[in-house]
Design a protein around this motif. Sequence first.
Motif, PDB file in Angstrom:
ATOM      1  N   ARG A  37       0.851  -1.199   0.000  1.00 28.29           N
ATOM      2  CA  ARG A  37       0.000   0.000   0.000  1.00 28.29           C
ATOM      3  C   ARG A  37       0.880   1.241   0.000  1.00 28.29           C
ATOM      4  O   ARG A  37       2.087   1.169   0.193  1.00 28.29           O
ATOM      5  N   LYS A  38       0.233   2.362  -0.207  1.00 20.57           N
ATOM      6  CA  LYS A  38       0.933   3.649  -0.179  1.00 20.57           C
ATOM      7  C   LYS A  38       1.243   4.005   1.274  1.00 20.57           C
ATOM      8  O   LYS A  38       0.397   3.860   2.157  1.00 20.57           O
ATOM      9  N   SER A  39       2.456   4.472   1.517  1.00 17.63           N
ATOM     10  CA  SER A  39       2.822   4.920   2.860  1.00 17.63           C
ATOM     11  C   SER A  39       2.265   6.308   3.095  1.00 17.63           C
ATOM     12  O   SER A  39       1.615   6.909   2.228  1.00 17.63           O
ATOM     13  N   GLN A  40       2.518   6.878   4.257  1.00 17.84           N
ATOM     14  CA  GLN A  40       2.066   8.233   4.543  1.00 17.84           C
ATOM     15  C   GLN A  40       2.871   9.278   3.772  1.00 17.84           C
ATOM     16  O   GLN A  40       2.452  10.434   3.675  1.00 17.84           O
ATOM     17  N   GLY A  41       3.988   8.857   3.215  1.00 18.87           N
ATOM     18  CA  GLY A  41       4.789   9.751   2.384  1.00 18.87           C
ATOM     19  C   GLY A  41       4.606   9.433   0.910  1.00 18.87           C
ATOM     20  O   GLY A  41       3.494   9.172   0.447  1.00 18.87           O
ATOM     21  N   THR A  42       5.708   9.432   0.175  1.00 17.08           N
ATOM     22  CA  THR A  42       5.661   9.185  -1.269  1.00 17.08           C
ATOM     23  C   THR A  42       5.985   7.733  -1.627  1.00 17.08           C
ATOM     24  O   THR A  42       5.823   7.330  -2.785  1.00 17.08           O
ATOM     25  N   ASP A  43       6.450   6.949  -0.659  1.00 13.33           N
ATOM     26  CA  ASP A  43       6.855   5.572  -0.927  1.00 13.33           C
ATOM     27  C   ASP A  43       5.679   4.607  -0.832  1.00 13.33           C
ATOM     28  O   ASP A  43       4.584   4.957  -0.411  1.00 13.33           O
ATOM     29  N   TYR A  44       5.971   3.371  -1.225  1.00 14.94           N
ATOM     30  CA  TYR A  44       5.056   2.253  -0.986  1.00 14.94           C
ATOM     31  C   TYR A  44       5.698   1.349   0.057  1.00 14.94           C
ATOM     32  O   TYR A  44       6.925   1.263   0.156  1.00 14.94           O
ATOM     33  N   VAL A  45       4.849   0.656   0.838  1.00 14.74           N
ATOM     34  CA  VAL A  45       5.378  -0.079   1.980  1.00 14.74           C
ATOM     35  C   VAL A  45       4.667  -1.419   2.142  1.00 14.74           C
ATOM     36  O   VAL A  45       3.488  -1.566   1.805  1.00 14.74           O
ATOM     37  N   CYS A  46       5.395  -2.386   2.630  1.00 14.77           N
ATOM     38  CA  CYS A  46       4.816  -3.612   3.171  1.00 14.77           C
ATOM     39  C   CYS A  46       5.675  -4.064   4.339  1.00 14.77           C
ATOM     40  O   CYS A  46       6.848  -3.673   4.450  1.00 14.77           O
ATOM     41  N   GLN A  56      12.690 -18.540  16.317  1.00  6.07           N
ATOM     42  CA  GLN A  56      11.309 -18.518  15.844  1.00  6.07           C
ATOM     43  C   GLN A  56      10.435 -17.569  16.672  1.00  6.07           C
ATOM     44  O   GLN A  56       9.324 -17.241  16.260  1.00  6.07           O
ATOM     45  N   SER A  57      10.940 -17.152  17.829  1.00  8.66           N
ATOM     46  CA  SER A  57      10.191 -16.215  18.657  1.00  8.66           C
ATOM     47  C   SER A  57      11.188 -15.349  19.435  1.00  8.66           C
ATOM     48  O   SER A  57      12.111 -15.892  20.067  1.00  8.66           O
ATOM     49  N   PRO A  58      11.038 -14.039  19.373  1.00 12.31           N
ATOM     50  CA  PRO A  58      10.033 -13.321  18.575  1.00 12.31           C
ATOM     51  C   PRO A  58      10.371 -13.344  17.085  1.00 12.31           C
ATOM     52  O   PRO A  58      11.540 -13.484  16.702  1.00 12.31           O
ATOM     53  N   GLU A  59       9.362 -13.215  16.260  1.00 11.54           N
ATOM     54  CA  GLU A  59       9.554 -13.135  14.818  1.00 11.54           C
ATOM     55  C   GLU A  59      10.115 -11.759  14.468  1.00 11.54           C
ATOM     56  O   GLU A  59       9.766 -10.754  15.092  1.00 11.54           O
ATOM     57  N   LEU A  60      10.984 -11.714  13.486  1.00  3.87           N
ATOM     58  CA  LEU A  60      11.647 -10.460  13.122  1.00  3.87           C
ATOM     59  C   LEU A  60      10.760  -9.654  12.172  1.00  3.87           C
ATOM     60  O   LEU A  60      10.322 -10.145  11.133  1.00  3.87           O
ATOM     61  N   LEU A  61      10.523  -8.402  12.544  1.00  2.00           N
ATOM     62  CA  LEU A  61       9.746  -7.475  11.721  1.00  2.00           C
ATOM     63  C   LEU A  61      10.666  -6.838  10.685  1.00  2.00           C
ATOM     64  O   LEU A  61      11.742  -6.342  11.017  1.00  2.00           O
ATOM     65  N   VAL A  62      10.229  -6.857   9.422  1.00  2.00           N
ATOM     66  CA  VAL A  62      10.997  -6.245   8.337  1.00  2.00           C
ATOM     67  C   VAL A  62      10.107  -5.218   7.629  1.00  2.00           C
ATOM     68  O   VAL A  62       9.060  -5.573   7.072  1.00  2.00           O
ATOM     69  N   ASN A  63      10.494  -3.955   7.674  1.00  2.00           N
ATOM     70  CA  ASN A  63       9.774  -2.878   6.988  1.00  2.00           C
ATOM     71  C   ASN A  63      10.431  -2.620   5.644  1.00  2.00           C
ATOM     72  O   ASN A  63      11.634  -2.312   5.589  1.00  2.00           O
ATOM     73  N   ILE A  64       9.645  -2.719   4.588  1.00  2.00           N
ATOM     74  CA  ILE A  64      10.193  -2.582   3.234  1.00  2.00           C
ATOM     75  C   ILE A  64       9.573  -1.372   2.553  1.00  2.00           C
ATOM     76  O   ILE A  64       8.340  -1.264   2.444  1.00  2.00           O
ATOM     77  N   PHE A  65      10.430  -0.458   2.091  1.00  2.00           N
ATOM     78  CA  PHE A  65       9.980   0.754   1.406  1.00  2.00           C
ATOM     79  C   PHE A  65      10.545   0.761  -0.016  1.00  2.00           C
ATOM     80  O   PHE A  65      11.738   0.506  -0.214  1.00  2.00           O
ATOM     81  N   THR A  66       9.676   1.056  -0.972  1.00  2.00           N
ATOM     82  CA  THR A  66      10.109   1.164  -2.366  1.00  2.00           C
ATOM     83  C   THR A  66       9.415   2.356  -3.018  1.00  2.00           C
ATOM     84  O   THR A  66       8.412   2.865  -2.510  1.00  2.00           O
ATOM     85  N   SER A  67       9.916   2.779  -4.153  1.00  3.18           N
ATOM     86  CA  SER A  67       9.330   3.918  -4.858  1.00  3.18           C
ATOM     87  C   SER A  67       8.152   3.512  -5.734  1.00  3.18           C
ATOM     88  O   SER A  67       7.383   4.359  -6.179  1.00  3.18           O
ATOM     89  N   SER A  68       7.997   2.218  -5.978  1.00  6.04           N
ATOM     90  CA  SER A  68       6.897   1.712  -6.803  1.00  6.04           C
ATOM     91  C   SER A  68       6.259   0.509  -6.123  1.00  6.04           C
ATOM     92  O   SER A  68       6.953  -0.319  -5.511  1.00  6.04           O
ATOM     93  N   ILE A  69       4.944   0.389  -6.229  1.00  7.93           N
ATOM     94  CA  ILE A  69       4.264  -0.740  -5.600  1.00  7.93           C
ATOM     95  C   ILE A  69       4.677  -2.064  -6.239  1.00  7.93           C
ATOM     96  O   ILE A  69       4.694  -3.106  -5.591  1.00  7.93           O
ATOM     97  N   ASP A  70       5.056  -2.027  -7.513  1.00 10.09           N
ATOM     98  CA  ASP A  70       5.475  -3.252  -8.200  1.00 10.09           C
ATOM     99  C   ASP A  70       6.803  -3.780  -7.684  1.00 10.09           C
ATOM    100  O   ASP A  70       7.148  -4.940  -7.931  1.00 10.09           O
ATOM    101  N   GLN A  71       7.552  -2.938  -6.988  1.00  7.90           N
ATOM    102  CA  GLN A  71       8.854  -3.364  -6.483  1.00  7.90           C
ATOM    103  C   GLN A  71       8.779  -4.017  -5.110  1.00  7.90           C
ATOM    104  O   GLN A  71       9.784  -4.525  -4.615  1.00  7.90           O
ATOM    105  N   LEU A  72       7.604  -4.019  -4.482  1.00  8.48           N
ATOM    106  CA  LEU A  72       7.446  -4.665  -3.180  1.00  8.48           C
ATOM    107  C   LEU A  72       7.332  -6.179  -3.347  1.00  8.48           C
ATOM    108  O   LEU A  72       6.801  -6.664  -4.356  1.00  8.48           O
TER     109      LEU A  72
END
Length: 464
Positions: A37-46, A56-72
């Motif tokens: 989805r679109k982030s609060q800025g200009t990037d796309y995020v998942c 296995q616990s805790p699970e590692l959170l990975v924040n991914i930011f890209t300039s295009s939704i197709d790149q996520l």
Amino acid sequence: MSSQRNQGGIVRIKELAMHVKHKVNLLGVVLEFSIPRKSQGTDYVCVLKIVDDSQQSPELLVNIFTSSIDQLPRVLSPRDLILLKNVMIKKHQAELSAVFYKDSSSFALFDGNSGSNLLPYQSSPQRFEITEAEERRINVLRQWCVGFEFSSGSNDYLLSLKDISEHRYFDLVCKVFHVSYDDSKGLWMLFVWDGTDVPPLSIPGKLEDEEHNPLPLHIESSPLDLETLRNFFPVGTVLRVSTDRSYENFGRYFTATGKWVRIRNMSCQVSSGMWHGLLQSSSKIRLFSDNDNVVWDYMRFRERISGGHGHMPIWTDPSSQFLTEVDWVNVASVTLMKIATQLQGNVRCCCIVRVVSIHPFQAEHYSSPNGSSEYTMKLTLEDPTARIHALLCGKEWVKFFGGSPPPDVLTKKIKMLLGMPEHEDGNDDMVRNPPWIKCFLHLKESDGGRNRVYYIRWTKLVTD
């Protein structure tokens, strides 16, 4: 930094505490992801949650930011692997996370099945090369996955559809039958099932509105085609779940249609007396395979399809007292979804339903000098699987209401059927709580099955 050298440049999750504020390479099993989805800025995020054989616990959170939704990244299957390169490790209140930067990080997604090839099915647009050491690590992690039972997530917020309530955030383990775009609402909609029945709801509004603004038969603006509906199970509620407007390309990037998932952080609201699920911008998806223990726990609900008492709502049982009697008492009931999608021709079926609306509802309408043969009453029936319109006509109308009762008696019977307070009339803005009734429906088809009309027959209202 010896762990990096030993793993061909890949740091294990358990060792990340030694790499805070540094960029590293990671390889993990993707357990959970958010929809791009679109982030609060200009990037796309998942957002991903990953584990490996070290932690296995805790699970590692990975924040991914890209300039295009197709790149996520778009994770296709349970236990798929992601190789992340040059991601920053951060720490916040003792919790570690990784951040993928669009200008300097890269990723590749791999089939998690042991024996699959080593070609990624998706990777960053940047040039992505995999070393022999990384290939060996991928094979090791694939083999580890074979015998490991992954967590289905915390049970703290987990509910089944039978336990939902309004304005409460919860998790749902379910099968996603279908995803489609509702043009009128401008939203994507999921159709999900967990084998249970949603709680029956009270029906708001004025009965006099039924003529010009009738109760809808479904949440979606246009009904699904029959071929799609036939893929749904005939027992248990298929909940409609609308997306948040931030998911502009949801259907294009949602990869879990036909699969078992855990939807995290969703909610429900009531619309026209029907349950309606809502995805939040913070909702996430956890994929399951058909062999996962959590799926086997839910698949036991399929036993309802062949149950000895037929397709009864879970809110009733064989000993329930209904407001009606039927001519044949030893006939197993079927759901409205079963009738609407799987039965053909001129057939009769026993159903357990609620009457949520009647038109015309005024008793005075049924006092024609020409006799009861002209009476036609349209009833809106619902059970946990569907809503339909059914007609009560002529002699069957007389049988149902026990003759041609005077207006005051007929009014009382109609109110009982609709669950209305006795002092209310149909012109009042009120809430009604229809009781369950047992009735026979007679399906008649014409025009090669394209026209289907349901008639209530062989049923009598019992008010004593």
